[in-house]
Design a protein around this motif. Structure first.
Motif, mmCIF file in Angstrom:
data_model
loop_
_atom_site.group_PDB
_atom_site.id
_atom_site.type_symbol
_atom_site.label_atom_id
_atom_site.label_comp_id
_atom_site.label_asym_id
_atom_site.label_seq_id
_atom_site.Cartn_x
_atom_site.Cartn_y
_atom_site.Cartn_z
ATOM 1 N N UNK A 1 -52.888 70.634 6.885
ATOM 2 C CA UNK A 1 -51.696 70.638 6.030
ATOM 3 C C UNK A 1 -50.431 70.580 6.865
ATOM 4 N N UNK A 2 -50.397 71.327 7.957
ATOM 5 C CA UNK A 2 -49.225 71.340 8.831
ATOM 6 C C UNK A 2 -49.320 70.259 9.900
ATOM 7 N N UNK A 3 -50.510 70.069 10.458
ATOM 8 C CA UNK A 3 -50.670 69.145 11.587
ATOM 9 C C UNK A 3 -50.467 67.687 11.197
ATOM 10 N N UNK A 4 -50.723 67.333 9.952
ATOM 11 C CA UNK A 4 -50.631 65.921 9.566
ATOM 12 C C UNK A 4 -49.211 65.375 9.659
ATOM 13 N N UNK A 5 -48.221 66.266 9.713
ATOM 14 C CA UNK A 5 -46.832 65.819 9.869
ATOM 15 C C UNK A 5 -46.634 65.073 11.182
ATOM 16 N N UNK A 6 -47.490 65.344 12.174
ATOM 17 C CA UNK A 6 -47.301 64.800 13.516
ATOM 18 C C UNK A 6 -48.339 63.733 13.879
ATOM 19 N N UNK A 7 -49.184 63.362 12.910
ATOM 20 C CA UNK A 7 -50.295 62.449 13.194
ATOM 21 C C UNK A 7 -50.302 61.281 12.222
ATOM 22 N N UNK A 8 -51.003 60.227 12.611
ATOM 23 C CA UNK A 8 -51.317 59.183 11.654
ATOM 24 C C UNK A 8 -52.457 59.684 10.763
ATOM 25 N N UNK A 9 -52.580 59.096 9.590
ATOM 26 C CA UNK A 9 -53.587 59.561 8.647
ATOM 27 C C UNK A 9 -55.003 59.370 9.174
ATOM 28 N N UNK A 10 -55.210 58.321 10.002
ATOM 29 C CA UNK A 10 -56.567 58.025 10.483
ATOM 30 C C UNK A 10 -56.738 58.372 11.955
ATOM 31 N N UNK A 11 -55.961 59.343 12.465
ATOM 32 C CA UNK A 11 -56.047 59.730 13.872
ATOM 33 C C UNK A 11 -57.481 60.142 14.217
ATOM 34 N N UNK A 12 -57.993 59.636 15.346
ATOM 35 C CA UNK A 12 -59.382 59.911 15.734
ATOM 36 C C UNK A 12 -59.448 61.037 16.759
ATOM 37 N N UNK A 13 -60.631 61.645 16.856
ATOM 38 C CA UNK A 13 -60.857 62.775 17.760
ATOM 39 C C UNK A 13 -62.152 62.551 18.527
ATOM 40 N N UNK A 14 -62.148 62.991 19.789
ATOM 41 C CA UNK A 14 -63.362 62.867 20.600
ATOM 42 C C UNK A 14 -63.438 64.043 21.557
ATOM 43 N N UNK A 15 -64.631 64.578 21.751
ATOM 44 C CA UNK A 15 -64.823 65.679 22.695
ATOM 45 C C UNK A 15 -66.276 65.704 23.150
ATOM 46 N N UNK A 16 -66.481 65.934 24.433
ATOM 47 C CA UNK A 16 -67.831 66.128 24.970
ATOM 48 C C UNK A 16 -68.098 67.627 25.003
ATOM 49 N N UNK B 1 -67.565 65.746 14.932
ATOM 50 C CA UNK B 1 -66.166 65.780 14.500
ATOM 51 C C UNK B 1 -65.463 64.597 15.143
ATOM 52 N N UNK B 2 -65.079 63.623 14.315
ATOM 53 C CA UNK B 2 -64.550 62.362 14.829
ATOM 54 C C UNK B 2 -63.112 62.077 14.387
ATOM 55 N N UNK B 3 -62.548 62.949 13.566
ATOM 56 C CA UNK B 3 -61.164 62.753 13.121
ATOM 57 C C UNK B 3 -60.335 63.975 13.479
ATOM 58 N N UNK B 4 -59.057 63.745 13.713
ATOM 59 C CA UNK B 4 -58.158 64.856 14.008
ATOM 60 C C UNK B 4 -58.052 65.779 12.801
ATOM 61 N N UNK B 5 -58.139 65.221 11.608
ATOM 62 C CA UNK B 5 -58.088 66.059 10.405
ATOM 63 C C UNK B 5 -59.215 67.086 10.417
ATOM 64 N N UNK B 6 -60.452 66.646 10.683
ATOM 65 C CA UNK B 6 -61.586 67.571 10.704
ATOM 66 C C UNK B 6 -61.458 68.581 11.839
ATOM 67 N N UNK B 7 -60.934 68.117 12.988
ATOM 68 C CA UNK B 7 -60.799 69.046 14.109
ATOM 69 C C UNK B 7 -59.776 70.140 13.814
ATOM 70 N N UNK B 8 -58.648 69.796 13.213
ATOM 71 C CA UNK B 8 -57.641 70.817 12.907
ATOM 72 C C UNK B 8 -58.179 71.827 11.895
ATOM 73 N N UNK B 9 -59.025 71.377 10.979
ATOM 74 C CA UNK B 9 -59.628 72.308 10.029
ATOM 75 C C UNK B 9 -60.655 73.198 10.733
ATOM 76 N N UNK B 10 -61.370 72.632 11.706
ATOM 77 C CA UNK B 10 -62.313 73.439 12.494
ATOM 78 C C UNK B 10 -61.558 74.503 13.279
ATOM 79 N N UNK B 11 -60.453 74.124 13.909
ATOM 80 C CA UNK B 11 -59.649 75.082 14.660
ATOM 81 C C UNK B 11 -59.083 76.167 13.742
#
Length: 321
Positions: free
Chosen positions: A224-239, A246-256
């Motif tokens: 809700x707060x983080x999307x102000x600074x991201x594109x709607x389809x921002x991708x995420x990657x982590x080893x 978790x492949x999207x920034x949206x899902x990662x921010x909710x996980x955090x």
């Protein structure tokens, strides 16, 4: 109508002692209750003015809203007052260090309010000149701002009790409905800062959104707060095992958010360093781990909840001691 101009009235020239005889027509609509609810007057005002020796200034089209905005903004009225003269999504632009990251007229008017009310109470401004270009529907205002830094404001140094007198220009585009929808400010902010005793550190280009995202994400604000600074389809990657799937920034921010709010309430983070590579337009941040503890039971409960969310997540737990 017949009359001679002998008295003083705001908006008219000084008394000319000349007379007019002018014809006119009223068209009055009467409603079902017998009350007048609309009047139209047809009158050759220029003919009458010529008889009376008046030279009437012609109002500049479309500049009324821009002029009203200028005075409301410079006097620190904020968005509550200024929005009457703007479109809701009016954009703002300025090549000035203190205004980096301010992209909407709404945010700019609130910044001006904080300057006028908090940082420099008792400040003043002067409208030096104004003009309007009907071809581009653009109003231009040249102003001078004067104030003394006596109040504490985040983002500025401690009060210096020094004064500034700084010139600036607004270029305001007015749309077909007479509303301001874009403002560009031309301002030598470094000159003004030097007068006020400020040492302004220019922000690194393009890192403002990344830094804002970092703090919102790490404090568990979620998408809700983080999307102000991201594109709607921002991708995420982590080893990292817990973040597989978790492949999207949206899902990662909710996980955090679930970690910070549910699993480890009261946790904290520290920004140890940050950098920006302008060649690749990449921001890098480094942080320390949480100052928090979590039991194996809490983690297992969290695993259970996340396994039923749309992000498929796997954890590896090692117990020692």
């Amino acid at each position: 109508f017949r009359g001679t101009h002998t008295g003083h009235l705001d908006g008219l020239p000084a008394p000319t002692q000349k007379s007019m005889e002018t014809h006119y027509v009223y068209s009055m609509h009467v409603n079902s209750e017998g009350k007048v609810d609309k009047i139209t007057k047809v009158w050759h005002a220029a003919w009458a003015a010529a008889q009376a020796g008046w030279t009437l200034p012609q109002p500049v089209p479309d500049v009324v809203a821009a002029q009203s905005f200028f005075h409301a903004c410079e006097s620190g009225k904020g968005w509550v007052e200024c929005k009457r003269f703007c479109t809701p999504d009016a954009v703002f632009d300025a090549q000035a260090e203190p205004l980096q990251g301010i992209n909407t007229v709404q945010d700019y008017t609130e910044w001006m309010k904080s300057i006028a009310v908090v940082a420099m109470p008792g400040c003043s401004y002067e409208l030096n000149s104004q003009s309007f270009d009907p071809k581009t529907s653009t109003a231009v205002f040249v102003g001078t701002f004067r104030g003394t830094h006596t109040g504490h404001l985040d983002g500025l140094p401690a009060p210096t009790h020094k004064s500034m007198e700084t010139h600036y220009v607004y270029s305001m585009h007015v749309n077909s409905e007479g509303k301001v929808d874009k403002i560009t400010k031309v301002w030598h902010s470094a000159w003004a800062a030097a007068q006020a005793g400020w040492t302004l550190t220019p922000p690194m280009p393009d890192i403002v959104a990344a830094e804002s995202f970092f703090h919102a994400c790490e404090s568990g604000k979620g998408w809700v707060e983080c999307k102000r600074f991201c594109t709607q389809d921002a991708t995420f990657d982590a080893q990292a095992e817990p973040l597989q799937g978790i492949n999207t920034v949206q899902d990662y921010t909710e996980w955090m958010k679930s970690i910070a709010v549910v699993a480890m309430p009261g946790c904290s983070y520290e920004l140890n360093s940050q950098s920006f590579d302008p060649k690749t337009s990449t921001a890098r941040v480094a942080k320390a781990g949480w100052n928090a503890s979590v039991s194996a039971l809490q983690m297992l409960c969290l695993m259970h909840r996340l396994s039923h969310s749309k992000a498929s997540t796997r954890f590896r737990i090692t117990q020692s001691g």
